[in-house]
Scaffold this motif. Structure first.
Motif, short mmCIF file in Angstrom:
data_model
loop_
_atom_site.label_atom_id
_atom_site.label_comp_id
_atom_site.label_asym_id
_atom_site.label_seq_id
_atom_site.Cartn_x
_atom_site.Cartn_y
_atom_site.Cartn_z
N ARG A 21 46.41 38.82 22.21
CA ARG A 21 46.64 37.59 22.96
C ARG A 21 47.54 36.68 22.16
O ARG A 21 47.41 36.58 20.94
CB ARG A 21 45.31 36.86 23.19
CG ARG A 21 44.36 37.62 24.07
CD ARG A 21 43.04 36.90 24.23
NE ARG A 21 43.23 35.56 24.78
CZ ARG A 21 42.26 34.66 24.84
NH1 ARG A 21 41.07 34.93 24.39
NH2 ARG A 21 42.50 33.48 25.35
N ASP A 22 48.43 36.01 22.84
CA ASP A 22 49.28 35.01 22.21
C ASP A 22 48.47 33.73 22.08
O ASP A 22 47.97 33.19 23.08
CB ASP A 22 50.54 34.75 23.03
CG ASP A 22 51.49 35.92 23.02
OD1 ASP A 22 51.52 36.65 22.02
OD2 ASP A 22 52.22 36.10 24.02
N LEU A 23 48.32 33.25 20.85
CA LEU A 23 47.56 32.03 20.58
C LEU A 23 48.33 31.18 19.58
O LEU A 23 49.10 31.71 18.76
CB LEU A 23 46.17 32.36 20.04
CG LEU A 23 45.28 33.16 21.00
CD1 LEU A 23 44.10 33.75 20.27
CD2 LEU A 23 44.82 32.28 22.15
N SER A 24 48.08 29.91 19.61
CA SER A 24 48.90 28.98 18.81
C SER A 24 48.63 29.01 17.31
O SER A 24 49.49 28.64 16.53
CB SER A 24 48.72 27.56 19.33
OG SER A 24 47.35 27.17 19.23
N SER A 25 47.39 29.42 16.90
CA SER A 25 47.05 29.32 15.49
C SER A 25 45.80 30.15 15.18
O SER A 25 45.10 30.58 16.10
CB SER A 25 46.75 27.86 15.15
OG SER A 25 45.57 27.45 15.82
N PRO A 26 45.49 30.32 13.88
CA PRO A 26 44.23 30.98 13.53
C PRO A 26 43.01 30.22 14.07
O PRO A 26 42.01 30.83 14.43
CB PRO A 26 44.24 30.98 12.00
CG PRO A 26 45.69 30.97 11.64
CD PRO A 26 46.34 30.11 12.70
N ASP A 27 43.09 28.89 14.15
CA ASP A 27 41.99 28.12 14.73
C ASP A 27 41.79 28.48 16.20
O ASP A 27 40.66 28.58 16.67
CB ASP A 27 42.24 26.62 14.60
CG ASP A 27 42.09 26.14 13.16
OD1 ASP A 27 41.41 26.82 12.35
OD2 ASP A 27 42.67 25.07 12.84
N ALA A 28 42.87 28.66 16.93
CA ALA A 28 42.77 29.07 18.33
C ALA A 28 42.20 30.48 18.44
O ALA A 28 41.44 30.78 19.36
CB ALA A 28 44.14 28.99 19.00
N ALA A 29 42.54 31.34 17.48
CA ALA A 29 41.97 32.70 17.45
C ALA A 29 40.47 32.64 17.19
O ALA A 29 39.70 33.40 17.78
CB ALA A 29 42.68 33.55 16.40
N TRP A 30 40.04 31.73 16.32
CA TRP A 30 38.60 31.57 16.05
C TRP A 30 37.88 31.14 17.33
O TRP A 30 36.83 31.68 17.67
CB TRP A 30 38.37 30.54 14.94
CG TRP A 30 36.92 30.38 14.60
CD1 TRP A 30 36.23 31.09 13.67
CD2 TRP A 30 35.99 29.48 15.20
NE1 TRP A 30 34.91 30.67 13.67
CE2 TRP A 30 34.75 29.68 14.59
CE3 TRP A 30 36.10 28.51 16.19
CZ2 TRP A 30 33.61 28.97 14.96
CZ3 TRP A 30 34.97 27.80 16.55
CH2 TRP A 30 33.74 28.03 15.92
N ALA A 31 38.45 30.18 18.05
CA ALA A 31 37.83 29.71 19.30
C ALA A 31 37.78 30.84 20.33
O ALA A 31 36.77 31.02 21.03
CB ALA A 31 38.60 28.51 19.85
N ALA A 32 38.83 31.64 20.42
CA ALA A 32 38.86 32.77 21.35
C ALA A 32 37.83 33.82 20.95
O ALA A 32 37.19 34.43 21.81
CB ALA A 32 40.26 33.37 21.41
N ALA A 33 37.66 34.05 19.64
CA ALA A 33 36.66 35.01 19.16
C ALA A 33 35.26 34.55 19.54
O ALA A 33 34.41 35.36 19.92
CB ALA A 33 36.78 35.19 17.65
N GLN A 34 35.00 33.26 19.44
CA GLN A 34 33.69 32.73 19.80
C GLN A 34 33.41 32.95 21.29
O GLN A 34 32.31 33.38 21.66
CB GLN A 34 33.60 31.25 19.44
CG GLN A 34 32.22 30.68 19.67
CD GLN A 34 32.13 29.23 19.23
OE1 GLN A 34 33.06 28.46 19.43
NE2 GLN A 34 31.01 28.87 18.65
#
Length: 88
Positions: A21-34
């Motif tokens: 998935r295209d995401l803006s940042s590692p923080d956005a990846a953390w939120a998506a993982a949750q």
């Protein structure tokens, strides 16, 4: 925008995310993982092994940027292996 891949590890089994998935940042990846962890845990009643699963999030270079135990989405510790090898 960076692409992140969410690979699910359940014991020795791995479910690979081929698309990412295209995401803006590692923080956005953390939120998506949750969010993904909560979605996967909806099936934990039928498969208690999901309580031991971990999402490994890779960036587009193949570097692991995050390890997210699914139980972290619930705020509980992962289950350890049962003493007799089975959960009833």
């Amino acid at each position: 925008m960076p692409r992140y891949y969410f690979h699910t590890h359940i014991g020795d089994d791995v479910v690979v995310d081929p698309d990412g998935r295209d995401l803006s940042s590692p923080d956005a990846a953390w939120a998506a993982a949750q969010i993904l962890a909560r979605q996967l845990l909806q099936g934990a009643d039928s498969d208690p092994q999901l309580l031991r699963a971990v999402l490994f999030v890779e960036d587009q270079t193949g570097e692991i940027v995050l390890e997210f135990p699914l139980t972290e989405a619930l705020g509980i510790e992962p289950l350890s292996d049962p003493p007799d090898g089975t959960w009833h």
